[in-house]
Write a protein that holds these residues in place. Structure first.
Motif, short mmCIF file in Angstrom:
data_model
loop_
_atom_site.label_atom_id
_atom_site.label_comp_id
_atom_site.label_asym_id
_atom_site.label_seq_id
_atom_site.Cartn_x
_atom_site.Cartn_y
_atom_site.Cartn_z
N UNK A 19 -15.44 -31.19 21.42
CA UNK A 19 -16.14 -29.91 21.21
C UNK A 19 -17.32 -29.90 22.17
N UNK A 20 -17.18 -29.18 23.25
CA UNK A 20 -18.19 -29.24 24.31
C UNK A 20 -19.42 -28.40 24.01
N UNK A 21 -20.54 -28.88 24.46
CA UNK A 21 -21.78 -28.12 24.31
C UNK A 21 -21.87 -27.06 25.41
N UNK A 22 -22.01 -25.80 25.04
CA UNK A 22 -22.16 -24.79 26.11
C UNK A 22 -23.59 -24.83 26.67
N UNK A 435 -28.86 -18.51 22.14
CA UNK A 435 -28.02 -17.32 22.34
C UNK A 435 -26.60 -17.74 22.67
N UNK A 436 -26.47 -18.67 23.57
CA UNK A 436 -25.15 -19.11 24.02
C UNK A 436 -24.36 -19.72 22.86
N UNK A 437 -25.03 -20.56 22.08
CA UNK A 437 -24.35 -21.19 20.95
C UNK A 437 -23.89 -20.18 19.93
N UNK A 438 -24.69 -19.14 19.76
CA UNK A 438 -24.37 -18.17 18.72
C UNK A 438 -23.54 -17.00 19.25
N UNK A 515 -28.48 -25.73 11.89
CA UNK A 515 -27.31 -24.86 11.88
C UNK A 515 -26.39 -25.14 13.07
N UNK A 516 -26.93 -25.82 14.07
CA UNK A 516 -26.12 -26.05 15.28
C UNK A 516 -25.42 -27.40 15.29
#
Ligand SMILES: C[S@@+](CC[C@H](N)C(=O)[O-])C[C@H]1O[C@@H](n2cnc3c(N)ncnc32)[C@H](O)[C@@H]1O
Length: 567
Positions: A19-22, A435-438, A515-516
């Motif tokens: 699961x890659x981190x954006x 923002x990117x994560x969500x 939450x992340x």
């Protein structure tokens, strides 16, 4: 009964999915470059050169570019085995497959619905890669396995075969939507138009009687079996070589409409009726599966091109010729379309895409990104690269690119082993990353201080490291109003569940980083070597054969280890 089995390629580690981190991309304006003047109306400036590992870079591009890339060209390390002399063959191939699979899966998401992917590869992995691509793209989306004649003469020192070609595997995102342009007619093809009409137009003749295929018999095409009147008044029917009733290619109506193209020829055995095919109405020839080096260059051509550019005291060993890229880009894209190469090497794809007026994105993790790619692109932009396809595409100069690095991981562990926001992140970086994560687009508003980005016209996001009180949340909710919604990402908040459910209905409140935490793998920068640390790969120096065979040579720019840093 045995469980249903599907046809698939398996390998050690296939089931390991990350699961890659954006990550966010950070521009280094010192290394970005733009032409000092405009050369034309459509100069392109929003091209991207990304320095870093391409898996994280591709992931970083996903939010903005999913479904937008028209053409992907990649020339990955071919996995010649030279990096793995001390390790098991099975691991070497398995690792290569896992590494390329992870990258291809994101590449597929980036491709537009009418986009195509072109991969150069040699026999070390070509056939495994074909099966892998079938699995990722779907077998129906396989377009071709063209061969590129990379060498212009045999290697005399080989024992069995002198390998003269690379494969060029072509896949589409959706073959029904793929359109590839035809190639311009070459000289041999032009000679095929061997007649000239009264107006000086070149043409050749094709028999009007259908030949071959299902439709060439009266039984199958009854409406195309009818009499035509020859110039001497005799009646002619379409009769096959075997004496059976045949069929015309055209209907009676079309023959009348196109009568100026019909040509009768009197032969010993009677009249033959033909129609003219004009050169000036020809759409060119279709792509073929053999790409000869006299048309698209060879390894020798590309080495000369690189040498003439005088980029650095050390030559880049494995460039591709500009004409090869020009053909790929020409047939698969139009001006302004986006071309991506995530194994940039010396930057050939970017240089050619730029000269051809396409937008481009390059990713390269080797130091040659700075010593070779940037100087090469600068020369193109300044109109100082007169080699390669410059003349053919009438390139004069212009445009520019932005240089980016990948941001470090958003989270890092503190001294107690807890995940916390990385100290390298300032408020803007944090907002952009969250923002990117969500799944929000980062665009801080000039008017609403709390809006850092949006997902729709009425849904916004606010990112803060503060702890928010009930009063602050109430005030925020009032500002947002009833027609909009806001995702609030904060370090902590003090509000009861009842308050959140009853009064703060336009807000969704989340704690960051909690939450992340489960969203992806944090703190990992190297996705190139996930099994074992391997020794550095060897590079090749051969005039006329494989760019990547294992011929050892001391050089400053080693091919990266398999998808990783050379040491
Ligand atoms: C065969 S070369 C590409 C040559 C290129 N087509 C050209 O014309 O110059 C492969 C390139 O991929 C780069 N590479 C390998 N693994 C990578 C990775 N994980 N991320 C980014 N680049 C990578 C290597 O450093 C090397 O420059």
């Amino acid at each position: 009964m045995a469980a249903k089995q599907k046809l698939e390629l398996t390998w050690i580690g296939k089931e390991q999915v990350t699961k890659l981190e954006p990550r966010i991309l950070i521009e280094d304006v010192e290394l970005s470059y733009h032409a000092s003047k405009r050369f034309g109306g459509d100069d392109l400036f929003d091209n991207k050169l990304i320095f870093g590992d391409n898996l994280l870079a591709l992931k970083a591009l996903e939010h903005e570019y999913a479904g937008r890339v028209k053409c992907v060209f990649i020339d990955p390390p071919y996995n010649t085995g030279s990096a793995f002399v001390h390790y098991e063959d099975g691991i070497e191939h398995s690792l290569w497959l896992s590494l390329i699979r992870d990258r291809l899966e994101i590449i597929k998401r980036l491709m537009s619905d009418d986009g195509s992917l072109w991969i150069t590869i040699d026999d070390n992995e070509a056939h495994y890669l074909k099966v892998l691509c079938d699995e990722i793209f779907g077998r129906r989306n396989f377009v071709a396995n063209a061969i590129w004649e990379k060498a212009d003469s045999p290697r005399m020192d080989v024992r069995l075969f002198s390998v003269r070609h690379d494969h060029l595997l072509v896949y589409s995102k959706n073959v029904n939507n793929l359109k590839l342009k035809r190639l311009a007619n070459d000289e041999t093809r032009v000679k095929h138009y061997n007649k000239i009409d009264a107006d000086g137009r070149r043409y050749y003749l094709k028999p009007l009687r259908a030949m071959g295929g299902k439709g060439d018999s009266r039984a199958n095409s009854p409406s195309l079996y009818f009499e035509l009147t020859a110039p001497d008044g005799s009646k002619i029917l379409p009769i096959r070589q075997d004496g059976e009733d045949g069929a015309w290619r055209w209907s009676r109506k079309k023959i009348e409409e196109e009568s100026s193209r019909i040509e009768w020829i009197k032969t010993k055995s009677g009249w033959s009726v033909n129609y003219r095919i004009y050169l000036d109405s020809s759409e060119g020839r279709p792509l073929e599966t053999i790409w000869f080096n006299h048309e698209v260059g060879s390894n020798r051509t590309s080495k000369t091109e690189i040498k003439n550019l005088q980029l650095h005291s050390t030559l880049f060993d494995t460039p591709k010729p500009e004409s090869l890229l020009a053909r790929v880009i020409d047939v698969s894209t139009d001006r302004g379309d986006i071309v991506l190469d995530s194994f940039a090497g010396s930057g050939t794809t970017g240089a050619v895409a730029h000269k051809m007026g396409r937008r481009w994105i390059l990713v390269e993790l080797g130091e040659h990104c700075h010593t070779h790619v940037i100087p090469r692109l600068k020369k193109v932009i300044d109109g100082e690269d007169s080699g390669g396809v410059t003349e053919a595409v009438e390139w004069k100069g212009g445009g520019g690119f932005r240089y980016y690095k990948l941001a470090p991981s958003l989270l890092e562990k503190d001294k107690w082993g807890n995940w916390v926001i990385n100290r390298e992140y300032d408020a803007n970086m944090l907002a952009a990353a969250v923002c990117k994560h969500e799944g929000f687009t980062y665009r801080p508003s000039d008017t609403d201080w709390w809006s850092h980005g949006y997902s729709t016209e009425t849904d916004f996001i606010y990112v803060t490291t503060q702890t928010l009180t009930e009063d602050q949340l109430l005030a925020l909710s009032e500002e947002v109003g009833t027609d909009r919604t806001l995702l609030v990402c904060c370090s902590a908040y003090k509000a009861s569940a009842a308050m959140l459910n009853d009064k703060l209905t336009n807000l969704t409140v989340k704690k960051v980083p909690n939450a992340l935490l489960s969203k992806c793998e944090w703190g990992k920068d190297d996705y190139s070597m996930n099994i074992i640390k391997l020794s550095a790969a060897d590079v090749v120096d051969d005039e006329d054969d494989s760019t990547q065979t294992a011929k050892k040579k001391k050089t400053a720019y080693k091919e990266a280890d398999l998808f990783g840093d050379a040491e």
